[in-house]
Design an enzyme around this catalytic site. Structure first.
Site, PDB file in Angstrom:
ATOM      1  N   LYS A   1      27.555  36.258  83.847  1.00 11.57           N
ATOM      2  CA  LYS A   1      27.838  35.069  84.656  1.00 11.57           C
ATOM      3  C   LYS A   1      27.489  33.780  83.945  1.00 11.57           C
ATOM      4  O   LYS A   1      27.710  32.708  84.497  1.00 11.57           O
ATOM      5  CB  LYS A   1      27.058  35.137  85.965  1.00 11.57           C
ATOM      6  CG  LYS A   1      27.484  36.313  86.796  1.00 11.57           C
ATOM      7  CD  LYS A   1      26.797  36.359  88.122  1.00 11.57           C
ATOM      8  CE  LYS A   1      27.116  37.670  88.791  1.00 11.57           C
ATOM      9  NZ  LYS A   1      26.453  37.851  90.051  1.00 11.57           N
TER      10      LYS A   1
ATOM     11  N   SER B   1      24.627  33.197  96.803  1.00 11.34           N
ATOM     12  CA  SER B   1      24.126  33.722  98.072  1.00 11.34           C
ATOM     13  C   SER B   1      22.618  33.917  98.024  1.00 11.34           C
ATOM     14  O   SER B   1      21.948  33.884  99.047  1.00 11.34           O
ATOM     15  CB  SER B   1      24.825  35.032  98.405  1.00 11.34           C
ATOM     16  OG  SER B   1      24.696  35.929  97.323  1.00 11.34           O
TER      17      SER B   1
ATOM     18  N   SER C   1      23.290  40.107  95.247  1.00 15.92           N
ATOM     19  CA  SER C   1      22.796  39.995  93.869  1.00 15.92           C
ATOM     20  C   SER C   1      22.092  41.271  93.498  1.00 15.92           C
ATOM     21  O   SER C   1      21.452  41.910  94.342  1.00 15.92           O
ATOM     22  CB  SER C   1      21.797  38.849  93.732  1.00 15.92           C
ATOM     23  OG  SER C   1      22.221  37.740  94.456  1.00 15.92           O
TER      24      SER C   1
ATOM     25  N   ASP D   1      18.537  39.660  98.401  1.00 15.03           N
ATOM     26  CA  ASP D   1      19.922  39.343  98.759  1.00 15.03           C
ATOM     27  C   ASP D   1      20.804  40.522  98.377  1.00 15.03           C
ATOM     28  O   ASP D   1      20.710  41.034  97.269  1.00 15.03           O
ATOM     29  CB  ASP D   1      20.354  38.075  98.010  1.00 15.03           C
ATOM     30  CG  ASP D   1      21.811  37.765  98.259  1.00 15.03           C
ATOM     31  OD1 ASP D   1      22.510  37.428  97.288  1.00 15.03           O
ATOM     32  OD2 ASP D   1      22.242  37.868  99.416  1.00 15.03           O
TER      33      ASP D   1
ATOM     34  N   THR E   1      25.962  35.868  94.371  1.00 15.24           N
ATOM     35  CA  THR E   1      25.156  35.751  93.169  1.00 15.24           C
ATOM     36  C   THR E   1      23.837  35.083  93.426  1.00 15.24           C
ATOM     37  O   THR E   1      23.617  34.487  94.458  1.00 15.24           O
ATOM     38  CB  THR E   1      25.963  34.833  92.235  1.00 15.24           C
ATOM     39  OG1 THR E   1      27.138  35.491  91.917  1.00 15.24           O
ATOM     40  CG2 THR E   1      25.227  34.472  91.006  1.00 15.24           C
TER      41      THR E   1
ATOM     42  N   ARG F   1      25.496  41.146  89.161  1.00 11.77           N
ATOM     43  CA  ARG F   1      26.299  42.005  90.054  1.00 11.77           C
ATOM     44  C   ARG F   1      27.528  41.256  90.528  1.00 11.77           C
ATOM     45  O   ARG F   1      27.426  40.094  90.932  1.00 11.77           O
ATOM     46  CB  ARG F   1      25.449  42.429  91.253  1.00 11.77           C
ATOM     47  CG  ARG F   1      26.236  43.210  92.301  1.00 11.77           C
ATOM     48  CD  ARG F   1      25.401  43.543  93.498  1.00 11.77           C
ATOM     49  NE  ARG F   1      24.423  44.591  93.174  1.00 11.77           N
ATOM     50  CZ  ARG F   1      23.569  45.100  94.059  1.00 11.77           C
ATOM     51  NH1 ARG F   1      23.547  44.640  95.282  1.00 11.77           N
ATOM     52  NH2 ARG F   1      22.726  46.030  93.714  1.00 11.77           N
TER      53      ARG F   1
ATOM     54  N   ASP G   1      21.925  36.689  87.808  1.00 12.47           N
ATOM     55  CA  ASP G   1      21.891  38.154  87.957  1.00 12.47           C
ATOM     56  C   ASP G   1      23.206  38.694  87.404  1.00 12.47           C
ATOM     57  O   ASP G   1      23.973  37.937  86.800  1.00 12.47           O
ATOM     58  CB  ASP G   1      21.715  38.521  89.440  1.00 12.47           C
ATOM     59  CG  ASP G   1      22.962  38.238  90.227  1.00 12.47           C
ATOM     60  OD1 ASP G   1      23.481  39.159  90.876  1.00 12.47           O
ATOM     61  OD2 ASP G   1      23.439  37.090  90.179  1.00 12.47           O
TER      62      ASP G   1
ATOM     63  N   GLY H   1      30.635  32.440  93.142  1.00 13.01           N
ATOM     64  CA  GLY H   1      31.843  32.281  93.947  1.00 13.01           C
ATOM     65  C   GLY H   1      32.870  33.310  93.535  1.00 13.01           C
ATOM     66  O   GLY H   1      32.528  34.413  93.149  1.00 13.01           O
TER      67      GLY H   1
END
Lengths: 252, 142
Positions: A76, A172, A212, A209, A44, A62, A60, A90
């Protein structure tokens, strides 16, 4: 129902009965060359920033399962109490259940004290619970809210350590988002500036990244008002081809 | 966490229950009731959290009582433990579900929700306790 001679009544909570069986199964499966199914992670970019009258949380949307996108538009930013929201990175199930349990506990606590809950209370409940399970609950959280003492922003790591800061990023894509924050954060911003900053930070995470992607959700919390903007910005619309015009280098 | 409470607790370590061999009536493993034994199963816990979770409530209580003793004197934990003991006796027979309402109110568990209330609810357990065996175990006749 099977009747076995159980001498003592069962207790609730986690049961570790199948751990040895799972270890044996995992050894067998890796010997054959396959993989056991991985838990769904959120991989994330989440972040938060404090501005003049409140704070802005961003995330985000995803959710990944190994190398596959499991959910293109997952939410999220979780509700903890009317004035406190929490972003989770996580393992998706861990963040979901942890925030729901803390939300219930805070509701009971606020009914018993008849006051609006404080962000420090939620922070302490979360850190004590995560420390109890020694990091096995993989939930990295960004907790933010406005209470009687003003706006507060905390970042909570899976092992139970917390930081109270004016701007935090987790997940991440946290390095990409933190780069944007470090460049453009100023104290006592206006609400529009703060929203633009968080949107750009999450976009940096989304574009740089792999874990995400999809849309940007924002949550603006001020005293007495919460704006849950979902989606705030759709940077990766499915089926729409993004064409960027590259600036040509000047010829000598 | 209060370090003074922890320091006074370090002298008496919490005994590891449930990890030793379960002896039956004649000093050996009671195969009929607790199944076949295996040294590996009994020496090592199967998960890093197994031991700490099994003793979590016990350790919390010990720590809280020693802190209370240091702050308010010996009478405070003594009175509380007496009340807990009295409340623990108000229960149905072991194979029936008791609500533990008095004990929960005393401990403050009626105002909090944790994994013990959500996961593995004993009221919905798939294994039924055999009534005669459970009552014999409770009365110490086994």
């Amino acid at each position: 129902m099977a009747t076995l001679s159980v001498c003592q009544p069962q207790l609730g909570g986690f049961s570790f009965e199948n751990c040895k069986r799972n270890a044996v199964l995992e050894a067998e499966v890796t010997k054959l060359g396959c993989n056991i199914p991985a838990a769904r992670k959120t991989g994330t970019t989440i972040c938060g920033v404090v501005f003049k009258d409140g704070l802005v949380l961003g995330a985000d949307t995803r959710a990944t399962e190994g190398m596959i996108v499991a959910d293109k538009n997952c939410s999220k930013i979780h509700y903890i109490s009317p004035n406190i929201y929490c972003c989770g990175a996580g393992t998706a199930a861990d963040t979901e259940m942890t925030t729901q349990i803390i939300s219930s506990n805070l509701e009971l606590h606020s009914l018993s004290t008849s006051r609006l809950p404080r962000v420090a209370t939620a922070n302490r409940m979360l850190k004590q619970m995560l420390f109890r399970y020694q990091g096995h609950i993989g939930a990295a959280l960004v907790l933010g809210g406005v209470d009687c003492n003003g706006p507060h922003l905390y970042s909570i790591y899976p092992h139970g350590s917390t930081d109270k800061l004016p701007y935090v990023t987790m997940g991440s894509g946290s390095l990409a988002a933190m780069a944007v924050f470090e460049d453009r954060y100023k104290q006592d911003m206006e609400e529009e500036d703060a929203k633009r900053l968080v949107r750009d930070a999450i976009a940096a995470g989304i574009f740089n990244d792999l874990g995400s992607g999809s849309n940007i959700d924002l949550c603006v919390i001020t005293k007495g008002r919460v704006d849950y903007l979902r989606p705030h910005d759709m940077v990766n619309k499915k089926g729409v081809r993004c064409v960027y015009e590259l600036e040509a280098l000047p010829h000598q | 966490m209060n370090t003074r409470g922890l320091r006074s607790q370090l002298k008496d370590s919490v005994p590891v229950t449930g990890m030793g061999p379960q002896v039956g009536a004649y000093g050996v493993q009671d195969t009929l009731r607790s199944g076949f034994s295996s040294v590996k199963n009994e020496l090592l816990p199967s998960h890093a959290l197994e031991l700490s979770e099994k003793n979590f409530q016990l350790n919390q209580d010990k720590m809280n009582f020693s802190t209370l003793r240091n702050i308010q004197g010996l009478h405070a934990p003594l009175k509380l433990q007496m009340e807990y003991r009295a409340a623990r006796q108000i229960q149905r027979l072991p194979f029936l579900q008791s609500s533990h309402l008095a004990l929960d109110t005393l401990k403050g568990n009626d105002e909090s929700i944790s994994f013990e209330d959500i996961l593995n609810d004993p009221a919905q357990s798939e294994m039924m306790g055999e009534p005669h065996v459970m009552v014999e175990y409770k009365l110490g006749m086994m």
